[in-house]
Design a protein around this motif. Structure first.
Motif, short mmCIF file in Angstrom:
data_model
loop_
_atom_site.label_atom_id
_atom_site.label_comp_id
_atom_site.label_asym_id
_atom_site.label_seq_id
_atom_site.Cartn_x
_atom_site.Cartn_y
_atom_site.Cartn_z
N PHE A 1 0.53 -1.74 0.13
CA PHE A 1 0.27 0.18 0.10
C PHE A 1 0.80 0.69 0.14
N GLY A 2 2.57 0.83 0.09
CA GLY A 2 3.02 2.10 -0.56
C GLY A 2 3.20 3.27 0.70
N THR A 3 3.03 3.53 1.73
CA THR A 3 3.26 3.75 3.36
C THR A 3 3.40 2.73 4.69
N PRO A 4 4.08 3.24 5.56
CA PRO A 4 3.16 2.74 6.70
C PRO A 4 2.02 2.84 7.36
N GLN A 5 1.13 4.03 6.69
CA GLN A 5 -0.20 3.94 7.47
C GLN A 5 -1.00 4.21 6.56
N ILE A 6 -0.46 3.61 5.48
CA ILE A 6 -1.76 2.49 4.35
C ILE A 6 -3.02 3.61 4.52
N VAL A 7 -3.31 4.32 5.29
CA VAL A 7 -4.65 5.66 4.33
C VAL A 7 -3.67 6.32 4.56
N PRO A 8 -3.17 7.43 4.32
CA PRO A 8 -2.50 8.69 4.50
C PRO A 8 -3.51 9.83 4.56
N LEU A 9 -3.54 10.64 5.93
CA LEU A 9 -4.00 11.74 5.29
C LEU A 9 -3.45 12.63 4.66
N LYS A 10 -3.51 13.61 3.67
CA LYS A 10 -3.29 14.22 3.23
C LYS A 10 -3.88 16.31 3.39
N GLN A 11 -3.22 17.38 4.30
CA GLN A 11 -4.41 18.27 4.62
C GLN A 11 -3.77 18.98 3.34
N LEU A 12 -5.05 19.63 3.12
CA LEU A 12 -5.38 21.01 1.61
C LEU A 12 -5.39 22.13 2.76
N GLU A 13 -6.19 21.99 3.29
CA GLU A 13 -6.27 23.49 3.77
C GLU A 13 -7.13 23.44 5.94
N GLU A 14 -6.77 24.12 6.67
CA GLU A 14 -7.07 24.10 8.00
C GLU A 14 -8.53 23.28 8.32
N GLY A 15 -8.78 22.05 8.22
CA GLY A 15 -9.67 21.73 8.69
C GLY A 15 -10.45 20.51 6.98
N LEU A 16 -9.50 21.06 6.32
CA LEU A 16 -10.02 19.77 4.96
C LEU A 16 -9.76 18.62 4.45
N PHE A 17 -8.96 17.45 4.37
CA PHE A 17 -8.51 16.71 4.53
C PHE A 17 -8.23 15.75 3.34
N LEU A 18 -7.51 15.41 2.39
CA LEU A 18 -7.14 14.02 1.85
C LEU A 18 -7.42 12.90 2.77
N GLU A 19 -7.94 11.54 2.18
CA GLU A 19 -7.69 10.29 2.61
C GLU A 19 -7.32 9.26 2.07
N ALA A 20 -6.04 8.95 2.18
CA ALA A 20 -5.60 8.41 1.24
C ALA A 20 -6.02 6.83 0.53
N LEU A 21 -7.42 6.33 -0.63
CA LEU A 21 -7.42 4.91 -0.38
C LEU A 21 -6.63 4.70 -1.16
N SER A 22 -5.47 4.80 -2.25
CA SER A 22 -5.74 4.49 -3.81
C SER A 22 -4.41 4.18 -4.02
N ASN A 23 -3.61 3.95 -2.69
CA ASN A 23 -1.89 3.25 -3.02
C ASN A 23 -1.69 2.07 -3.25
N GLY A 24 -3.07 1.44 -3.08
CA GLY A 24 -2.77 -0.02 -3.24
C GLY A 24 -2.14 -0.73 -4.95
N VAL B 1 -12.18 13.66 2.57
CA VAL B 1 -13.02 13.54 1.58
C VAL B 1 -12.01 12.22 0.73
N LEU B 2 -12.87 11.08 0.97
CA LEU B 2 -12.05 10.00 0.97
C LEU B 2 -11.35 9.45 -1.22
N GLU B 3 -10.10 9.52 -0.83
CA GLU B 3 -9.81 9.78 -2.01
C GLU B 3 -10.06 8.47 -2.84
N THR B 4 -11.14 7.98 -4.21
CA THR B 4 -10.92 6.71 -4.15
C THR B 4 -10.14 6.78 -5.42
N ALA B 5 -9.36 7.25 -6.39
CA ALA B 5 -8.68 6.81 -7.05
C ALA B 5 -7.27 7.74 -7.01
N LEU B 6 -6.26 7.27 -8.38
CA LEU B 6 -5.22 7.95 -8.52
C LEU B 6 -5.59 8.92 -9.95
#
Ligand code: PLP
Length: 471
Positions: A84-107, A415-420
């Motif tokens: 899955f590419g990272t030790p967190q498996i589903v890392p969060l990426k902050q876009l701005e204060e209070g808004l994140f992408l959760e990466a579900l698409s690194n498999g 926001v769930l990131e569902t694909a790259l």
């Protein structure tokens, strides 16, 4: 834990029995007879666990017919940084204060279906091995599901995959992804027709009960409970990353098609995870948005189903939706049955707008919804790139667009990131005037040798192929 059918059948089953089955015998979907509850102390204990340990803790609440040591090993083998590419498996990426992408698409196939399918492959291999049985998986795909299934089942003992796809109609990247697999147990069948022809063939083969039994035909579709429960885990993992204490609340926005992904969020919320809002995003195929806005569920005929630039959300009906309706109606199996088997089958729609359950749906279940169009997608991809330097795919863009309307101060929105983006390059080029970045392991896959058999759009040919390739 016992499992029941949403249509009220009196039988109860254990996890490993429903694992290899599709629908319940009465045509309903399986659900656990209750949702295990997690309290603040449990959340505190789980916070900081590695993903595979968290997966084990959650799955073990639902699975009591696999010894704990085996289940723990299956989770550890599935959710690795290598896959899955990272030790967190589903890392969060902050876009701005209070808004994140959760990466579900690194498999392995760069879409969120890997999150569940990779576990399903290991569960199938384990259970079939225990039983001394074999399974031939037959499926139809227009892209994401088929590749996720193949990458999950490749090389697995006791399993073969026969995946039909419409010849020449998948994106070049998706074709290369699937057809370059060289594993002997993976069979790509390119059918001379459209996706509907592939689905019709799968249905025809599955309806031939003698052939089905003789050749041990099974499926891996999104109504499988094991896939759903695997997806519950990343709602918890996202929550822990976005918060520092277990009284905080978060919201999730979910690009939705068959209602599998967001149904897992509903289950997490029913278990007691502090989720404020579950924001459902559709594209132009807005069956679900219409329901959550109006209380009317109306399946669409093929002519009303749009081909969009977020194709994995192009659905005419949402196959997992019955699970939510069952909970909404206070788990009334007889009523769920009469809605889906009676009204819906007869008229193509049902209307819950006057039902008290629908009127306090937002307060009780936290659901909000919205829809997004191609123009919204392009604008959102551009805006996200310009303001945050983040490139998102078309499905994730639908999620981001709809999420905007439902943010609340002090409550992080994930926001769930569902694909790259590389999977849907042409819309990225339209929005940004450049090609998306391609992860290193996919560079040059279009040039790899291919394993694919072209067949006429006819169930008899597919049956003959299967019969000739399962020993
Ligand atoms: C399958 C898929 C979806 C839709 O998920 P559902 O569980 O069917 O609601 C959204 N985005 C992508 C990229 C997908 O592959």
């Amino acid at each position: 834990m016992q499992y029941l059918s949403t249509r009220g059948h009196p039988d109860r089953k254990r996890f490993c029995d429903i694992l290899l089955e599709g629908l319940a015998p009465d045509g309903g979907l399986y659900l656990p007879e209750r949702y295990p509850q997690v309290d603040a102390a449990t959340l505190a204990r789980w916070r900081g666990l590695p993903y595979h340990e968290l997966a084990f803790e959650i799955l073990s609440l639902y699975i009591d017919d696999i010894p704990a040591a085996d289940l723990r090993a299956l989770c550890a083998k599935t959710y690795t940084a290598e896959v899955f590419g990272t030790p967190q498996i589903v890392p969060l990426k902050q876009l701005e204060e209070g808004l994140f992408l959760e990466a579900l698409s690194n498999g392995p196939t760069l879409a969120f279906k890997d999150m569940a399918m990779q576990l399903l492959g290991n569960l199938f291999e384990y259970e079939l091995g225990r039983r001394g049985e074999q399974l031939n998986i037959l499926g139809a795909t227009s892209g994401d599901t088929g590749s996720a299934a193949e990458y999950a089942m490749r090389g697995k003992k006791g399993i073969r995959v026969f995946m039909t796809s419409p010849h020449g109609r998948m994106s070049p990247f998706q074709q290369a992804q699937m057809f370059s697999l060289q594993d002997a147990n993976i069979h790509n069948l390119a059918v001379e027709g459209v996706f509907d022809d592939c689905q019709d063939i799968v249905k025809a083969v599955s309806n031939d009960l003698v052939f089905k039994r003789q050749h041990r035909i099974g499926t891996v579709n999104s109504i499988n409970w094991a896939r759903l429960v695997a997806q519950v885990v990343y709602y918890f993992a996202g929550y822990f990353q976005a918060t520092s204490g277990d009284t905080q609340r978060v919201s999730f926005a979910v690009p939705s098609g068959n209602f599998g992904n967001i149904c897992a969020g509903h289950v997490a919320r029913m278990m007691g995870l502090p989720i404020e809002r579950l924001v459902l995003a559709t594209n132009e195929n807005d069956v679900l948005d219409e329901f959550f806005r109006t209380g009317v569920y109306r399946v669409r005929p093929a002519a009303e189903t749009h081909e969009t630039s977020s194709p994995s959300m192009d659905i005419s009906k949402a196959s997992n939706f019955e699970r939510f309706v069952f909970d909404l109606l206070g788990r009334d199996g007889a009523r769920t049955r009469s809605l889906f088997e009676g009204e819906l089958a007869r008229t193509g729609r049902f209307d819950l707008s006057q039902d008290p359950a629908f009127r306090d749906l937002q307060a009780r279940f936290g659901f909000f919804s919205g829809r997004s169009t191609h123009a919204d997608r392009v604008a959102t991809i551009r805006d996200t790139w310009d303001r945050f330097g983040a490139m998102v795919d078309t499905h994730t863009a639908d999620g981001l667009k709809v999420a905007r309307a439902y943010r609340q101060p002090g409550i992080p929105m994930l926001v769930l990131e569902t694909a790259l983006p590389v999977k849907f390059a042409s819309t990225i080029v339209e929005a940004l005037g450049r090609e998306p970045d391609r992860p290193a392991k996919f560079v040059g896959i279009e040039q790899l040798p291919r394993r694919v058999t072209v067949l006429p759009a006819d169930a008899a040919h597919v049956k003959a192929y299967i019969a000739g390739h399962c020993a």
